[in-house]
Design an enzyme around this catalytic site. Sequence first.
Site, PDB file in Angstrom:
ATOM      1  N   TYR A  53      43.452  32.068  37.312  1.00 19.28           N
ATOM      2  CA  TYR A  53      42.318  31.345  37.880  1.00 19.28           C
ATOM      3  C   TYR A  53      42.631  29.851  37.868  1.00 19.28           C
ATOM      4  O   TYR A  53      42.270  29.113  36.958  1.00 19.28           O
ATOM      5  CB  TYR A  53      41.033  31.640  37.113  1.00 19.28           C
ATOM      6  CG  TYR A  53      40.560  33.078  37.242  1.00 19.28           C
ATOM      7  CD1 TYR A  53      41.091  33.936  38.206  1.00 19.28           C
ATOM      8  CD2 TYR A  53      39.575  33.580  36.397  1.00 19.28           C
ATOM      9  CE1 TYR A  53      40.667  35.246  38.323  1.00 19.28           C
ATOM     10  CE2 TYR A  53      39.136  34.900  36.511  1.00 19.28           C
ATOM     11  CZ  TYR A  53      39.689  35.721  37.479  1.00 19.28           C
ATOM     12  OH  TYR A  53      39.255  37.020  37.583  1.00 19.28           O
ATOM     13  N   HIS A 128      45.781  42.751  34.750  1.00 22.98           N
ATOM     14  CA  HIS A 128      44.971  42.271  35.860  1.00 22.98           C
ATOM     15  C   HIS A 128      45.044  43.106  37.135  1.00 22.98           C
ATOM     16  O   HIS A 128      44.018  43.423  37.731  1.00 22.98           O
ATOM     17  CB  HIS A 128      45.365  40.819  36.180  1.00 22.98           C
ATOM     18  CG  HIS A 128      44.311  40.053  36.911  1.00 22.98           C
ATOM     19  ND1 HIS A 128      44.275  38.676  36.929  1.00 22.98           N
ATOM     20  CD2 HIS A 128      43.252  40.442  37.657  1.00 22.98           C
ATOM     21  CE1 HIS A 128      43.244  38.267  37.648  1.00 22.98           C
ATOM     22  NE2 HIS A 128      42.606  39.326  38.112  1.00 22.98           N
ATOM     23  N   SER A 208      32.933  40.168  41.143  1.00 30.76           N
ATOM     24  CA  SER A 208      32.218  39.830  42.387  1.00 30.76           C
ATOM     25  C   SER A 208      30.998  40.731  42.560  1.00 30.76           C
ATOM     26  O   SER A 208      30.790  41.335  43.627  1.00 30.76           O
ATOM     27  CB  SER A 208      33.144  39.940  43.605  1.00 30.76           C
ATOM     28  OG  SER A 208      34.058  38.884  43.653  1.00 30.76           O
ATOM     29  N   PRO A 209      30.150  40.847  41.533  1.00 24.68           N
ATOM     30  CA  PRO A 209      29.002  41.752  41.615  1.00 24.68           C
ATOM     31  C   PRO A 209      27.958  41.328  42.642  1.00 24.68           C
ATOM     32  O   PRO A 209      27.111  42.143  43.024  1.00 24.68           O
ATOM     33  CB  PRO A 209      28.426  41.711  40.198  1.00 24.68           C
ATOM     34  CG  PRO A 209      28.814  40.369  39.675  1.00 24.68           C
ATOM     35  CD  PRO A 209      30.186  40.128  40.236  1.00 24.68           C
ATOM     36  N   LEU A 210      28.032  40.085  43.097  1.00 23.77           N
ATOM     37  CA  LEU A 210      27.095  39.591  44.113  1.00 23.77           C
ATOM     38  C   LEU A 210      27.750  39.479  45.486  1.00 23.77           C
ATOM     39  O   LEU A 210      27.176  38.913  46.408  1.00 23.77           O
ATOM     40  CB  LEU A 210      26.518  38.239  43.685  1.00 23.77           C
ATOM     41  CG  LEU A 210      25.757  38.244  42.359  1.00 23.77           C
ATOM     42  CD1 LEU A 210      25.315  36.835  41.990  1.00 23.77           C
ATOM     43  CD2 LEU A 210      24.558  39.185  42.418  1.00 23.77           C
ATOM     44  N   GLY A 211      28.971  39.997  45.614  1.00 25.44           N
ATOM     45  CA  GLY A 211      29.627  40.014  46.913  1.00 25.44           C
ATOM     46  C   GLY A 211      30.672  38.953  47.135  1.00 25.44           C
ATOM     47  O   GLY A 211      31.211  38.837  48.237  1.00 25.44           O
ATOM     48  N   GLY A 212      30.972  38.158  46.126  1.00 21.08           N
ATOM     49  CA  GLY A 212      32.010  37.151  46.259  1.00 21.08           C
ATOM     50  C   GLY A 212      31.448  35.750  46.405  1.00 21.08           C
ATOM     51  O   GLY A 212      30.290  35.554  46.782  1.00 21.08           O
ATOM     52  N   ALA A 216      27.739  35.380  48.232  1.00 18.33           N
ATOM     53  CA  ALA A 216      26.677  35.696  47.267  1.00 18.33           C
ATOM     54  C   ALA A 216      25.340  35.117  47.684  1.00 18.33           C
ATOM     55  O   ALA A 216      24.287  35.743  47.506  1.00 18.33           O
ATOM     56  CB  ALA A 216      27.066  35.184  45.881  1.00 18.33           C
ATOM     57  N   GLY A 217      25.347  33.920  48.266  1.00 16.61           N
ATOM     58  CA  GLY A 217      24.110  33.255  48.632  1.00 16.61           C
ATOM     59  C   GLY A 217      23.364  33.927  49.768  1.00 16.61           C
ATOM     60  O   GLY A 217      22.152  33.757  49.905  1.00 16.61           O
TER      61      GLY A 217
END
Length: 286
Positions: A53, A128, A208-212, A216-217
Amino acid sequence: MQTRTLGDVQVSAIGLGGMPMSIEGRPDRSRSIATIHAALDAGVTLIDTADSYHLLAGEVGHNEELIAEALQTWGGDTSDVLVATKGGHLRPGDGSWTVDGSPKHLREAVEGSLKRLGVDAIGLYQYHRPDNTVPYADSVGVLVELLDAGKIRMAGISNANPDQIREAQDVLGGRLVSVQNQYSPAFRSSQPELDLCAELGIAFLPWSPLGGIARAGELGDRFGAFARIAAAHHVSPQQVTLAWELAQAPVVIPIPGASRPETIRDSLRAAELILGPEEIAELDAA
């Protein structure tokens, strides 16, 4: 903060994913530190990172160093905070991602992570991403070495399929504690891995549980059911998404990424959101 089991410890039911603070579009260091501190203030005891990262070729472990600094400068007790890092995925610095699952690289990678995190033993170390040029058992075998040497306390894998989960569990002699795969309303192909983890009692950490980062927004705009249920509860679609994931199985521990204090605070409130069976069924079908 609600807790869930990861290996032999209890961690916050929702963790913090560190990647957005270190790759493309990352904020300045002070905002990143403030984001991590906000998560800790709210009761987060699981922080996910990786040596890959980073953005530039010469800054391997940028996110690990950032997290270490945030833990050192936070005013509270961090003894119960589990930092999970990963090795075997690389960023050459040109925007691409590569893999190296060779035992030689993984042994070197863990030494670098130990130094950057400033610890004698890493709480959770995860392989990973599979390297198709290296036998999977050889890569996972390094985790056995690290466990036995006391350099890591727990071992996990990431981006794995069911056969690899079973193989890792066998190689590790039953000591596999986590699987970190992509999972979100937009990406549900890891359902078999989630179900297997639930069967085996292994923590499943959706990345990415919110889609990345980029999408996400707009989650509520893309998935109307999540927006409708969010409106009914007077919460954000992101909270509904994380609550839905928590409802999939007791082993699920989402690790939403964040780069703003207000974002992680909103995500963490999902741990207290209770969805009804009919709502969960509607979201499952969405």
